[in-house]
Design a protein around this motif. Structure first.
Motif, PDB file in Angstrom:
ATOM      1  N   ASP A  99       0.814  -1.217   0.000  1.00  9.21           N
ATOM      2  CA  ASP A  99       0.000   0.000   0.000  1.00  9.21           C
ATOM      3  C   ASP A  99       0.846   1.264   0.000  1.00  9.21           C
ATOM      4  O   ASP A  99       0.326   2.369   0.175  1.00  9.21           O
ATOM      5  CB  ASP A  99      -0.945   0.015   1.204  1.00  9.21           C
ATOM      6  CG  ASP A  99      -0.212  -0.105   2.535  1.00  9.21           C
ATOM      7  OD1 ASP A  99       1.031  -0.231   2.530  1.00  9.21           O
ATOM      8  OD2 ASP A  99      -0.878  -0.076   3.591  1.00  9.21           O
ATOM      9  N   TRP A 122      -5.102   1.627   1.448  1.00  9.38           N
ATOM     10  CA  TRP A 122      -5.269   0.671   2.536  1.00  9.38           C
ATOM     11  C   TRP A 122      -4.989  -0.762   2.080  1.00  9.38           C
ATOM     12  O   TRP A 122      -5.026  -1.691   2.878  1.00  9.38           O
ATOM     13  CB  TRP A 122      -6.687   0.759   3.101  1.00  9.38           C
ATOM     14  CG  TRP A 122      -6.962   2.071   3.755  1.00  9.38           C
ATOM     15  CD1 TRP A 122      -7.596   3.146   3.212  1.00  9.38           C
ATOM     16  CD2 TRP A 122      -6.582   2.470   5.076  1.00  9.38           C
ATOM     17  NE1 TRP A 122      -7.645   4.191   4.108  1.00  9.38           N
ATOM     18  CE2 TRP A 122      -7.030   3.801   5.268  1.00  9.38           C
ATOM     19  CE3 TRP A 122      -5.913   1.837   6.123  1.00  9.38           C
ATOM     20  CZ2 TRP A 122      -6.843   4.504   6.451  1.00  9.38           C
ATOM     21  CZ3 TRP A 122      -5.729   2.543   7.306  1.00  9.38           C
ATOM     22  CH2 TRP A 122      -6.189   3.850   7.456  1.00  9.38           C
ATOM     23  N   HIS A 123      -4.751  -0.963   0.802  1.00  8.24           N
ATOM     24  CA  HIS A 123      -4.441  -2.293   0.259  1.00  8.24           C
ATOM     25  C   HIS A 123      -3.465  -2.087  -0.900  1.00  8.24           C
ATOM     26  O   HIS A 123      -3.090  -0.959  -1.214  1.00  8.24           O
ATOM     27  CB  HIS A 123      -5.723  -2.993  -0.200  1.00  8.24           C
ATOM     28  CG  HIS A 123      -5.654  -4.488  -0.128  1.00  8.24           C
ATOM     29  ND1 HIS A 123      -4.566  -5.204  -0.570  1.00  8.24           N
ATOM     30  CD2 HIS A 123      -6.555  -5.420   0.326  1.00  8.24           C
ATOM     31  CE1 HIS A 123      -4.787  -6.497  -0.391  1.00  8.24           C
ATOM     32  NE2 HIS A 123      -5.989  -6.659   0.165  1.00  8.24           N
ATOM     33  N   ASP A 124      -3.066  -3.172  -1.542  1.00  8.97           N
ATOM     34  CA  ASP A 124      -2.039  -3.112  -2.578  1.00  8.97           C
ATOM     35  C   ASP A 124      -2.394  -2.130  -3.703  1.00  8.97           C
ATOM     36  O   ASP A 124      -3.523  -2.112  -4.192  1.00  8.97           O
ATOM     37  CB  ASP A 124      -1.825  -4.487  -3.190  1.00  8.97           C
ATOM     38  CG  ASP A 124      -1.083  -5.429  -2.258  1.00  8.97           C
ATOM     39  OD1 ASP A 124      -0.830  -5.030  -1.104  1.00  8.97           O
ATOM     40  OD2 ASP A 124      -0.775  -6.554  -2.664  1.00  8.97           O
ATOM     41  N   SER A 152      -6.159   0.731  -6.497  1.00  7.13           N
ATOM     42  CA  SER A 152      -5.771  -0.205  -5.453  1.00  7.13           C
ATOM     43  C   SER A 152      -6.816  -1.296  -5.267  1.00  7.13           C
ATOM     44  O   SER A 152      -7.990  -1.139  -5.636  1.00  7.13           O
ATOM     45  CB  SER A 152      -5.579   0.552  -4.128  1.00  7.13           C
ATOM     46  OG  SER A 152      -5.461  -0.330  -3.021  1.00  7.13           O
ATOM     47  N   ASP A 154      -8.049  -1.826  -2.575  1.00  9.17           N
ATOM     48  CA  ASP A 154      -9.005  -1.342  -1.574  1.00  9.17           C
ATOM     49  C   ASP A 154     -10.260  -0.761  -2.225  1.00  9.17           C
ATOM     50  O   ASP A 154     -11.166  -0.287  -1.546  1.00  9.17           O
ATOM     51  CB  ASP A 154      -8.356  -0.316  -0.636  1.00  9.17           C
ATOM     52  CG  ASP A 154      -7.911   0.964  -1.348  1.00  9.17           C
ATOM     53  OD1 ASP A 154      -8.312   1.182  -2.516  1.00  9.17           O
ATOM     54  OD2 ASP A 154      -7.154   1.741  -0.743  1.00  9.17           O
TER      55      ASP A 154
END
Length: 208
Positions: A99, A122-124, A152, A154
C-alpha cells in the motif's frame, strides 16, 4: 522464476493471414513473477514480485556497460511509472509496493535516491498513471497540471499533485485518504473532482 521472452513475429500471407513467432532471447534477471513491463528510450523497466524494480538498457552496445543495480523494496512491486517515459520526460520513478507509494530520483541510474514514501492506500496499489488535469482560470485561460492517479485493491482511485510529490520532504508513513472513500469519490487536500473529470479518469484507468 520471472522470465521475459523476446519474439520475432512474422506474418504469413494467406486467407486468413497468420502470425508466427521465433524466440530471440530470454531474460531471467527476476527471481519470481513479473507484474509490469514498460519500454521506451531503449530502456526496459520491470516490476516484480521479488521486490525489485530493474532497468535494462537495450540500446546497441549496452551489453558492454555495467547494468544498473535493482531498486529494492521490502514487498512485491505491482506498479511502476517512470516519468521519463511520459510527456514530462522527468528523471523520476514512482513505484507501488503493497500500500506504499515511493518516489525515486533516477537521474543517476547507478544511485537511485528515495525522495518520498507514503501510505497511499489501505491495500495493494495496482496501477500508477499520469493524468494531465485541465482547468479554466478566472482569466479564461486553460491550464494543464500534472497529477498522479493510483488504483488499489481497496476499491479506490486516488489522485496526487505531482508537484507536491516531488517537492515536499519525505515524512514517516504519510497518510492517504480514509478507507471509507468510495471508488467514485476521489479527493485529496480538499480538491474535489467534477463529473467530467471523474469520467476522464475512468477512461484513463480502462487503458490498463
Amino acid at each position: 522464476m520471472g522470465i521475459i521472452k523476446f519474439w520475432l513475429l512474422t506474418k504469413d500471407v494467406g486467407s486468413p493471414p497468420s502470425w508466427h513467432g521465433t524466440l530471440q532471447e530470454e531474460l531471467t534477471h527476476h527471481r519470481t513473477r513479473i507484474n509490469e513491463i514498460l519500454y521506451g528510450s531503449d530502456l526496459l523497466w520491470t516490476a516484480s514480485a521479488d521486490g525489485t524494480v530493474q532497468v535494462l538498457d537495450r540500446a546497441p552496445m549496452s551489453s558492454l556497460q555495467k547494468p544498473s543495480p535493482p531498486i529494492e523494496h521490502p514487498v512485491p512491486v505491482r506498479a511502476i511509472l517512470p516519468l521519463s517515459l511520459t510527456e514530462l520526460g522527468e528523471p523520476y520513478l514512482l513505484t507501488g509496493a503493497g500500500d506504499i507509494m515511493r518516489v525515486y530520483d533516477v537521474s543517476t541510474s547507478d544511485e537511485p535516491e528515495l525522495i518520498r514514501e507514503m501510505d497511499a492506500h489501505w491495500h495493494d496499489i495496482t496501477a500508477i498513471r499520469l493524468w494531465k488535469r485541465a482547468t479554466i482560470g478566472v482569466d479564461g485561460m486553460t491550464r494543464i497540471e500534472p497529477w498522479i492517479v493510483t488504483t488499489s485493491l481497496d476499491g479506490t482511485i486516488r489522485k496526487w499533485r505531482l508537484s507536491e510529490l516531488l517537492s515536499s520532504p519525505p515524512t514517516h508513513k504519510e497518510q492517504g485518504l480514509p478507507a471509507s472513500v468510495p471508488t467514485t469519490c476521489v479527493q485529496k487536500a480538499g480538491v474535489e473532482m467534477t463529473e467530467d473529470e471523474e469520467r476522464e479518469l475512468a477512461e484513463l484507468m480502462d487503458l490498463n
